[in-house]
Enzyme design. Structure first.
Site: not given
Ligand code: NAD
Length: 491
Positions: A183, A236, A238, A240, A258, A292, A395
Site C-alpha cells: 500500500k 511512516g 510515529t 501512524t 520504521e 527521515c 518532527e
Molecule cells: P504516514 O504515517 O502519514 O503514512 C505512511 C503510510 O501509512 C502511507 O501509505 C499512509 O497511507 C499509511 N497510513 C496512514 N494511516 C494509516 C493507518 N491508520 N493504518 C495503516 N496505514 C496508514 O507518513 P507519511 O507522512 O507518508 O511519511 C512521513 C513520515 O514517515 C515521517 O514521519 C518520516 O520520518 C517517516 N519515515 C520514516 C522512515 C524510516 O526509515 N524510519 C523513512 C521514511 C519516512
C-alpha cells in the site's frame, strides 16, 4: 477541451494491481493526485477499501502456494529481471517521482531510482548466499534451523522516497518466498503503478506482488487488521505507527516499524569545517528536508559556533530553489499544501518560542511561471531555541533546521538525546576517540561519523525509542521476512 464553460480534462487513473491485472477499486472512487510543484491534478488514484485489500490478500495467498516452492535461483533470476527493467526505464521513473513528490529530478536520478535497482539486486543475490545454522547437542541430537516465508506480507510505505522505500520492502519480502500486498502513499502513487507493470513484464507470477492504492485510514488499516496477513512492514510517521500496532498487535502479527526522527547533527570544533558544512547543508535540506534521516537539529561547539553559522547560512542562501524538472534545481516543492502549511506553522511557532530566523521562512518570490502555484518554502535556519521547545522536539519534516551551541561532549550528548526519537545522528570531529565515545552514547539506530546518508545495505537499519521497532537491512530483512523453525533429530 472546453465546452459551454465547463472544462473537461482527462487524467491518468492509477488502478490497483491484483493477481497480475490492473483493476479499478470496488468503490469506483478516485483520489486526486496533485503535482506539488504546479498545484495541478496529474492523475487520479484508486480509493480502495477492505474489499480491494481482501481480493489482493486472496490473490497473494493463492500465489504463495507455488511461489514458496520456487527455487531461490529462479526467484533471484526474476528479481534481477525487475532490477534490469527499472534501469531500462530510469528516465521515466525519475521524471514520475519528481512530478509526484516535488523532489528535484537530479535527486531522483542520483538517489531514488538507483536505490530501487539496488534493492532488487541486493536481495536477489543475498538469497543465494543465505546460510541455515545447525547446532549439535553433544552426541545426542542434531538441530538445524529452517527459515521459511510466512505467507502474505503487508507492506506500507510513505511519500518521501516512494519507489526507494517500496522496493526496500517488496524485494526482500518476495526474495524470501512471501507474496505481498503493498500500500504506497496516496500522495505519490505513480512510480508504484509503473513498478507494477515492470514486475508483470519481468514474468513475476500473478499474485506474488499486489499493489492496492488508497488512504491509510481505509486501505492501510484494512491491511494491518487483515487476519490473513501475518506480517506488516511499515514505514511512516510515529503516530501512524501507533495505530498500526493497535490493529496488528491483537492479531499477533510480526511487525517492523520504521518511524519518524528528529536527528541531531553534532559538530565539534576540531572537525573539517568545509566538509561538515557542505554535508550539513545536504543533511538539512536534501529532498526539502523530507528524509527521515535528515539532521534537523544542528549542535555546534561554541568555539566555532559563530563561524560555522555564518558560513552555513551563507551556503543555505545559495541553494537553488525552483522547478524540480530543471536539472540545476537543488530544492523542490514540499509534497502537499497541507504539509507546507504544517511546516510554515512550525516556523511561526519558532518565532513565538523566541527563536530567531537566520534565513528563509518564507515562500520564495521569484519562481518560474510553471511552478508559481507550487508548495515551496525557502530553506530555513533557526537559532536561539532551548532543547525543550516544541520546534526542537517535534518532527517538522521540511527544509527547517535549528542551530544550537554546546560547550562539552557531555552537553552535546545530552542535547542529542533530549527527544523521544532515536533514528539517526551525525558526529563531526577529527578526534577518533571522541567520535567513538560520543557515537556510542547517542541513542539512535544509526550514527554517522564525518559523513551522512552513507548506506551499506548489509547493516542493520532502524530506530530506537519512538523512531521504530525492529531492524531491517541485509540478512536482518531476510530474517524479518521469514520464520525460524528448529528441527531436532535424535541421533
Ligand atoms: P504516514 O504515517 O502519514 O503514512 C505512511 C503510510 O501509512 C502511507 O501509505 C499512509 O497511507 C499509511 N497510513 C496512514 N494511516 C494509516 C493507518 N491508520 N493504518 C495503516 N496505514 C496508514 O507518513 P507519511 O507522512 O507518508 O511519511 C512521513 C513520515 O514517515 C515521517 O514521519 C518520516 O520520518 C517517516 N519515515 C520514516 C522512515 C524510516 O526509515 N524510519 C523513512 C521514511 C519516512
Amino acid at each position: 477541451m472546453t465546452g459551454g464553460g465547463i472544462r473537461f480534462r482527462t487524467v491518468k487513473r492509477v488502478l490497483n494491481f491484483i493477481d497480475g491485472q490492473f483493476r479499478p477499486p470496488c468503490s469506483g472512487r478516485y483520489l486526486p493526485n496533485v503535482n506539488p510543484a504546479t498545484g495541478q491534478v496529474i492523475s487520479e488514484t484508486a480509493d480502495s477499501g477492505p474489499e480491494d485489500v481482501d481480493a489482493a490478500v486472496s490473490a497473494a495467498s493463492r500465489a504463495f502456494e507455488s511461489w514458496k516452492k520456487t527455487p531461490a535461483e529462479e526467484r533471484s533470476r526474476l528479481l534481477l529481471k525487475v532490477a534490469g527493467l527499472i534501469e531500462e526505464n530510469f528516465d521515466e521513473l525519475a521524471r514520475l517521482e519528481s512530478e509526484d513528490n516535488g523532489k528535484p529530478i537530479s535527486l531522483a536520478r542520483r538517489m531514488d531510482v538507483p536505490r530501487a535497482v539496488l534493492n532488487f539486486r541486493f536481495f536477489a543475490t543475498a538469497i543465494l548466499h543465505a546460510e541455515t545454522p545447525s547446532h549439535m547437542t553433544d552426541d545426542r541430537a542434531l538441530n538445524y534451523t529452517l527459515r521459511q516465508p510466512l505467507g502474505v506480507a503487508g507492506l506500507i510505505s510513505p511519500w518521501n522516497l516512494p519507489l526507494y522505500l517500496l522496493t526496500w520492502k517488496i524485494a526482500p519480502a518476495i526474495a524470501a518466498g512471501n507474496c505481498c500486498v503493498a500500500k504506497p502513499s496516496e500522495l505519490t502513487p505513480l512510480t508504484a503503478d509503473r513498478l507494477a507493470a515492470l514486475i508483470a513484464d519481468a514474468g513475476v507470477p500473478p499474485g506474488v506482488v499486489n499493489i492496492v492504492h488508497g488512504t491509510g485510514a481505509a486501505a492501510g488499516r484494512a491491511l494491518t487488521s487483515h487476519p490473513k496477513v501475518p506480517l506488516i512492514s511499515f514505514t511512516g510517521g510515529t503516530k501512524t505507527g501507533a495505530d498500526v500496532m493497535t490493529h496488528a498487535g491483537p492479531l499477533f502479527k510480526k511487525v517492523s516499524l520504521e518511524l519518524g526522527g528528529k536527528n541531531p547533527n553534532v559538530v565539534f570544533a576540531d572537525a573539517d569545517l568545509d566538509q561538515a558544512i557542505a554535508t550539513s547543508i545536504q543533511s538539512s535540506f536534501a529532498n526539502q528536508g523530507e528524509i527521515c534521516l535528515c539532521g534537523s537539529r544542528l549542535f555546534v561547539e561554541r568555539k566555532i559556533y559563530g563561524e560555522f553559522v555564518d558560513r552555513f547560512v551563507e551556503a543555505t542562501k545559495k541553494l537553488r530553489i525552483g522547478d524540480p524538472q530543471e536539472a540545476s534545481t537543488e530544492v523542490g516543492a514540499l509534497v502537499s499544501e497541507p504539509h507546507l502549511r504544517k511546516v510554515e506553522g512550525y516556523v511561526a511557532l519558532a518565532k513565538e518560542e523566541g527563536g530567531e530566523i537566520l534565513t528563509g521562512g518564507n515562500r520564495p518570490g521569484n519562481l518560474p511561471e510553471r511552478v508559481r502555484d507550487g508548495y515551496f518554502l525557502e530553506p530555513t535556519v533557526i537559532a536561539g531555541l532551548d532543547c525543550n521547545r516544541r520546534v526542537m522536539q517535534e518532527e517538522i519534516f521540511g527544509p527547517v533546521v535549528t542551530v544550537t551551541p554546546f560547550d562539552s561532549p557531555e552537553d552535546a550528548i545530552a542535547y542529542a538525546n533530549s527527544t523521544r526519537y532515536g533514528l539517526s545522528a551525525s558526529v563531526w570531529t577529527r578526534d577518533l576517540q571522541k567520535a567513538h565515545r560520543v557515537a556510542a552514547a547517542i541513542d539512535s539506530g544509526t550514527v554517522w561519523v564525518n559523513t551522512w546518508l552513507l548506506r551499506d545495505l548489509r547493516v542493520p537499519f532502524g530506530g530506537m525509542k519512538e523512531s521504530g521497532v525492529g531492524r531491517e537491512g541485509g540478512f536482518g530483512s531476510l530474517e524479518f521476512f521469514t520464520e525460524a523453525k528448529n528441527i531436532c533429530v535424535k541421533l
